[in-house]
Scaffold this active site. Structure first.
Site, PDB file in Angstrom:
ATOM      1  N   ASN A 246      26.150  35.741  48.722  1.00  0.00           N
ATOM      2  CA  ASN A 246      26.437  34.582  49.559  1.00  0.00           C
ATOM      3  C   ASN A 246      25.569  34.644  50.809  1.00  0.00           C
ATOM      4  OD1 ASN A 246      27.637  32.224  50.389  1.00  0.00           O
ATOM      5  ND2 ASN A 246      29.653  33.104  50.767  1.00  0.00           N
TER       6      ASN A 246
ATOM      7  N   HIS B 130      20.667  35.447  53.695  1.00  0.00           N
ATOM      8  CA  HIS B 130      21.358  35.465  52.402  1.00  0.00           C
ATOM      9  C   HIS B 130      21.416  36.906  51.929  1.00  0.00           C
ATOM     10  CE1 HIS B 130      22.796  33.733  48.573  1.00  0.00           C
ATOM     11  NE2 HIS B 130      22.235  34.832  48.054  1.00  0.00           N
ATOM     12  N   CYS B 131      22.619  37.399  51.688  1.00  0.00           N
ATOM     13  CA  CYS B 131      22.808  38.795  51.291  1.00  0.00           C
ATOM     14  C   CYS B 131      23.170  38.857  49.809  1.00  0.00           C
ATOM     15  CB  CYS B 131      23.916  39.439  52.126  1.00  0.00           C
ATOM     16  SG  CYS B 131      24.250  41.165  51.668  1.00  0.00           S
ATOM     17  N   PRO B 132      22.325  39.441  48.966  1.00  0.00           N
ATOM     18  CA  PRO B 132      22.657  39.529  47.541  1.00  0.00           C
ATOM     19  C   PRO B 132      23.846  40.436  47.261  1.00  0.00           C
ATOM     20  CG  PRO B 132      20.672  40.795  48.030  1.00  0.00           C
ATOM     21  CD  PRO B 132      21.011  40.027  49.276  1.00  0.00           C
TER      22      PRO B 132
END
Length: 327
Positions: A174, A168-170
């Site tokens: 997403n 999960h990439c802030p």
């Protein structure tokens, strides 16, 4: 791609096995055939996808602001005051094209369903509607109460199980998963190009200003010009290193057919891996072409969009591992 029968699942399944019946807990590994991802389709495939996470939204806004700041410094501090019209036009056009592609890739990575599994479909009625073969085993996620296809993992931020979830990439607010990994790779690549281009222009501008009068090489005052250029240089160097590393890890994950979370959990080598070039074609949506570099080209050239399958209503089952009876 079908997985071998000895495929293991998440630690969540290990917790669920203690609550299943004696017949299920005594299954041999050869009998535990995980359900394919092709059977379970995403019910949100045609809907707008956006994660309402405050941290992710703030990071996404900061990303856009940093790109716009770089564009401001490049145009109004370095290129417009330049006496070389050709230099300004060529570099201004190239920089803005790369910045536009980076932001478009960011938007596609953020607003594309990464491969979410339908939520709350772990019902007896839904499992019966799958028409699975006797002896097959399906797994329920205890957190989102969904039937998990093979190689799916639960994301605590998205609150969904994601197919082939890498992380999960802030910064894109997403998950990076099966459906949006291409856009994330393009985002990191174009940001790296933008950062490298801005660094080169900063170096040339410093050399030009040292040879000429500082009051003539920029429309801003010399102290303001130096501060703006130093901030851009720091931003460009930081993001060049960060995005280059991320781009390399993503390409490596695609070529080795193993996601970051699978490598972290030690789940590698438990499914039939596809060759590197075939995995690249699957991730980028078909044979090599210019569409690989376009964030506007979808992934529909080699796969049909999943059909919306209505989930039969019913009570959520309690077991985390469900075996289809042999009779």
């Amino acid at each position: 791609m079908k997985s071998p029968v000895h495929r293991c699942r998440d630690v969540e399944h290990g917790r669920g096995q203690g609550r299943t019946g004696a017949g299920t807990s005594c299954l041999q590994a050869e009998q535990r055939i995980p359900i394919s991802k092709d059977v379970i389709t995403s019910s949100a495939a045609s809907a707008m996808w956006f994660i309402r996470d405050l941290c992710g939204i703030v990071c996404a806004v900061i990303t856009w602001l940093l790109v716009l700041y770089a564009d401001f410094v490049v145009l109004f501090v370095m290129l417009l005051p330049s006496k070389n019209l050709t230099y300004s036009i060529v570099n201004g056009t190239l920089f803005n094209i790369l910045a536009f592609l980076a932001l478009a890739s960011h938007l596609r990575a953020m607003c594309t369903d990464p491969g979410a599994v339908p939520k709350g479909n772990a019902t007896k009625e839904y499992i019966e509607s799958l028409q699975l073969k006797p002896g097959q085993v399906v797994y329920k996620c205890p957190k989102c109460c969904s039937i998990k296809p093979d190689r799916a993992h639960h994301c605590s931020v998205c609150k969904r199980c994601i197919r082939k979830m890498d992380h999960h990439c802030p910064w894109v607010n997403n998950c990076v998963g099966e459906n949006n990994q291409k856009y994330f790779v393009l985002f990191t690549m174009y940001i790296a190009f933008v950062s490298l281009h801005s660094l080169l222009m900063v170096v040339f501008h410093f050399l030009y200003c040292f040879e000429d009068d500082w009051t003539k090489c920029s429309s801003f005052s010399p102290p303001a010009t130096v501060i703006l250029l130093i901030l851009l240089c720091f931003e460009g160097l930081l993001f060049l290193i960060f995005t280059s590393v991320m781009f390399g890890t993503q390409v490596h994950s695609i070529c080795t057919d193993e996601t970051g979370i699978e490598r972290l959990k030690g789940e590698t080598g438990r499914w039939v891996k596809v060759p590197c070039w075939e995995a690249m074609q699957t991730a980028f949506g078909g044979p090599f072409s210019l569409s690989w570099c376009s964030p506007f080209a979808g992934l529909s050239c080699n796969r049909s969009p999943p059909e919306h399958v209505p989930v039969p209503q019913g009570k959520i089952i309690e077991e985390d591992v469900i075996e289809i009876p042999l009779n």
